[in-house]
Design a protein around this motif. Structure first.
Motif, short mmCIF file in Angstrom:
data_model
loop_
_atom_site.label_atom_id
_atom_site.label_comp_id
_atom_site.label_asym_id
_atom_site.label_seq_id
_atom_site.Cartn_x
_atom_site.Cartn_y
_atom_site.Cartn_z
N PRO A 112 -1.95 -13.91 -52.56
CA PRO A 112 -2.00 -12.99 -53.71
C PRO A 112 -2.49 -11.60 -53.31
CG PRO A 112 -2.91 -15.12 -54.32
CD PRO A 112 -2.72 -15.15 -52.83
N SER A 113 -3.49 -11.54 -52.46
CA SER A 113 -4.01 -10.26 -52.01
C SER A 113 -3.02 -9.53 -51.11
CB SER A 113 -5.33 -10.46 -51.27
OG SER A 113 -5.83 -9.23 -50.79
N ARG A 152 -10.07 1.13 -44.15
CA ARG A 152 -11.03 1.36 -45.23
C ARG A 152 -12.34 0.62 -44.97
NH1 ARG A 152 -6.11 0.06 -47.42
NH2 ARG A 152 -6.77 -2.05 -48.02
N ARG A 153 -12.28 -0.48 -44.25
CA ARG A 153 -13.44 -1.29 -43.93
C ARG A 153 -13.50 -1.45 -42.40
NH1 ARG A 153 -16.94 -2.14 -48.23
NH2 ARG A 153 -15.78 -2.63 -50.12
N PRO A 154 -14.07 -0.48 -41.69
CA PRO A 154 -14.03 -0.53 -40.21
C PRO A 154 -14.70 -1.76 -39.62
CG PRO A 154 -14.70 1.65 -40.99
CD PRO A 154 -14.69 0.76 -42.19
N GLU A 155 -15.59 -2.41 -40.39
CA GLU A 155 -16.20 -3.63 -39.88
C GLU A 155 -15.16 -4.67 -39.51
OE1 GLU A 155 -18.91 -2.25 -43.37
OE2 GLU A 155 -16.78 -2.34 -42.89
N PHE A 157 -23.33 -5.47 -51.40
CA PHE A 157 -22.74 -4.78 -52.54
C PHE A 157 -23.70 -4.53 -53.69
CE2 PHE A 157 -19.34 -7.27 -50.47
CZ PHE A 157 -18.54 -6.23 -50.06
N GLY A 158 -24.93 -5.02 -53.56
CA GLY A 158 -25.91 -4.80 -54.61
C GLY A 158 -25.83 -5.77 -55.76
N ALA A 159 -24.83 -6.63 -55.78
CA ALA A 159 -24.65 -7.61 -56.85
C ALA A 159 -23.79 -8.75 -56.32
CB ALA A 159 -24.00 -6.98 -58.07
N VAL A 160 -23.83 -9.87 -57.01
CA VAL A 160 -23.04 -11.04 -56.63
C VAL A 160 -21.83 -11.13 -57.55
CG1 VAL A 160 -23.01 -13.54 -56.37
CG2 VAL A 160 -25.09 -12.26 -55.82
N SER A 161 -20.65 -11.02 -56.98
CA SER A 161 -19.42 -11.17 -57.75
C SER A 161 -19.10 -12.66 -57.91
CB SER A 161 -18.26 -10.47 -57.04
OG SER A 161 -17.02 -10.90 -57.53
N PRO A 162 -19.07 -13.17 -59.15
CA PRO A 162 -18.75 -14.60 -59.33
C PRO A 162 -17.41 -14.98 -58.74
CG PRO A 162 -19.62 -13.66 -61.37
CD PRO A 162 -19.38 -12.52 -60.44
N ARG A 175 -14.05 -7.90 -46.56
CA ARG A 175 -12.77 -7.32 -46.97
C ARG A 175 -12.91 -6.56 -48.29
NH1 ARG A 175 -9.33 -10.21 -50.22
NH2 ARG A 175 -7.58 -9.70 -48.86
N ASP A 176 -11.86 -5.82 -48.64
CA ASP A 176 -11.84 -5.03 -49.88
C ASP A 176 -11.98 -5.91 -51.11
OD1 ASP A 176 -11.67 -2.50 -48.87
OD2 ASP A 176 -9.49 -2.38 -48.97
N GLU A 177 -12.50 -5.32 -52.16
CA GLU A 177 -12.54 -5.99 -53.46
C GLU A 177 -11.14 -5.91 -54.07
OE1 GLU A 177 -15.27 -7.61 -56.57
OE2 GLU A 177 -15.67 -6.97 -54.54
#
Length: 415
Positions: free
Chosen positions: A261-262, A345-348, A114-119, A382-384
């Protein structure tokens, strides 16, 4: 999908916030280790620590209760040797270092994808309820996941030969990782080809680490033939005697519980997916048939102390009557639909689902540890979620994981 935008320098405030998150995470891991390091041996630790103790004493015979190739045990014994006499606290400290390294590799994978690390995503991974308790125990699973994720990170960076070597080594920790040895190059091919048939991409991959992957697979086949099966010891309880759907359905149930929750936030999209696919009712009907006739809690280890082992207690409840079993199918079906809707949306996720089923089907024993790699890949691909959902999920994981660690260390319960 990888970010194609050039990475901009992070604002100082954001960098400071991420440092605080990292410091807090490391502090929690260290404090939990200090609390757990001398706790009473639990579960299969009795087998693993006995094998490590043998190696430290110069006895290289294999404990008849050990089911895995003793790669984990050799490594831990080698790392423990400079500290002198055997110590369970030292062994657990080494496992904690494996867990810390695993979180760091996951951060590298987030940056790679994703180019960055989401905390928030990093916290969700570190506190995932079936991950964190094993950071502090003499179990093979954390090192196994670390090696698979290390191989995946190298493969995504087009380091095919080192990736294949790391994945081959992972089979010396858990033999089931042969499935992920196959899955990783498929995931890389799908990324590079855009999920289309591409001869050039396939040729490029085959020209990379194909020979090492092939040698690793050949080595595994030779081991199975020489050993007379996959399990090293305790073969009566871990024999390849068929295909069992118990772990597949149990993973879907845990999916619905841990990702609640998701799942709730995505419910409109999931229902829209079901409405727009006319075959969805047939899929669910087929899933129900397999569930009713195929899901059986029949392994003797799954009947041991259901009041102590949370997994066995849940399985005992699920199998207690037909109405209860049907009631549990609701979250299982919802989890399956949520996964399929997200996979559009995420074929992987289609690839991960297929290899997860392949990894889980041979196991008669229903065990949440067998799902650690599938769940780890799911969290990565998975999706954000929306920020509020991510924050709530991370907070719930932290609470549940700490309770699980406390219950394990105090012998109140175990997973």
């Amino acid at each position: 999908m990888q970010s194609s935008e050039p990475q901009r320098p992070l604002p100082a405030a954001l960098r400071s916030e991420r440092r605080r998150h990292a410091l807090m995470l490391c502090l929690i891991i260290v404090l939990a280790y200090v609390y757990c390091r001398n706790a009473v041996i639990v579960g299969d630790e009795v087998v693993h620590e006995a094998q490590i103790r043998r190696f430290l004493l110069g006895d290289f015979s294999i404990d008849p209760r050990l089911t895995t190739i003793p790669g984990y045990h050799l490594l831990v014994a080698a790392l423990s040797w400079p500290f002198g006499a055997y110590s369970l606290a030292t062994v657990r400290g080494i496992s904690t270092l494996f867990g810390t390294a695993l979180v760091l590799v996951y951060a590298l994978l987030l940056r790679e994808r994703f180019g960055a690390v989401s905390p928030q995503r990093l916290m969700q991974f570190a506190f995932f309820p079936i991950f964190l308790p094993y950071f502090y125990l003499a179990y093979t699973d954390v090192l196994s996941l670390l090696l698979v994720f290390g191989g995946l990170w190298l493969a995504l960076r087009r380091q095919a030969i080192p990736a294949a070597l790391i994945l081959a080594l992972s089979m010396c920790v858990r033999q089931q990782n042969v499935i992920w040895l196959l899955a990783v190059p498929v995931l890389v091919y799908c990324r590079d080809s855009g999920f289309r048939w591409c001869r050039e991409t396939l040729k490029a991959q085959l020209a990379g680490g194909a020979a090492v992957y092939g040698l690793a697979l050949a080595g595994f086949a030779v081991f199975v033939l020489w050993n007379g099966g996959v399990a090293v010891g305790d073969r009566g309880a871990h024999q390849l005697s068929g295909l069992f759907v118990g772990n597949v359905f149990f993973m879907l149930l845990l999916y619905a519980i841990f990702l609640l929750p998701s799942v709730i936030a995505n419910l409109p999209a999931t229902l829209a997916y079901a409405r727009h696919h006319g075959a969805a009712p047939l899929w669910l009907a087929a899933l129900l048939v397999v569930y009713l006739f195929g899901f059986q809690n029949s392994h003797p280890y799954n009947a041991i102390q259901p009041e102590y082992f949370l997994r066995n207690g849940l399985l005992t409840l699920l199998s207690s009557s037909l109405p209860v079993k049907l009631l549990f199918f609701i979250p299982i079906a919802l989890a399956a639909l949520d996964w399929l809707a997200m996979a559009q949306r995420r074929p992987e996720l289609y690839v991960i689902a297929a290899f997860s089923v392949l990894a889980l089907l041979p196991s008669w024993l229903i065990e949440q540890r067998y799902m650690m790699i599938p769940f780890a890949l799911l969290l990565l691909y998975r999706d954000e979620d929306r920020p509020g959902v991510q924050a709530l999920t991370a907070a719930l994981y932290a609470v549940v994981a700490v309770v699980f660690v406390y219950g394990t260390a105090t012998l109140r319960f175990f997973l």
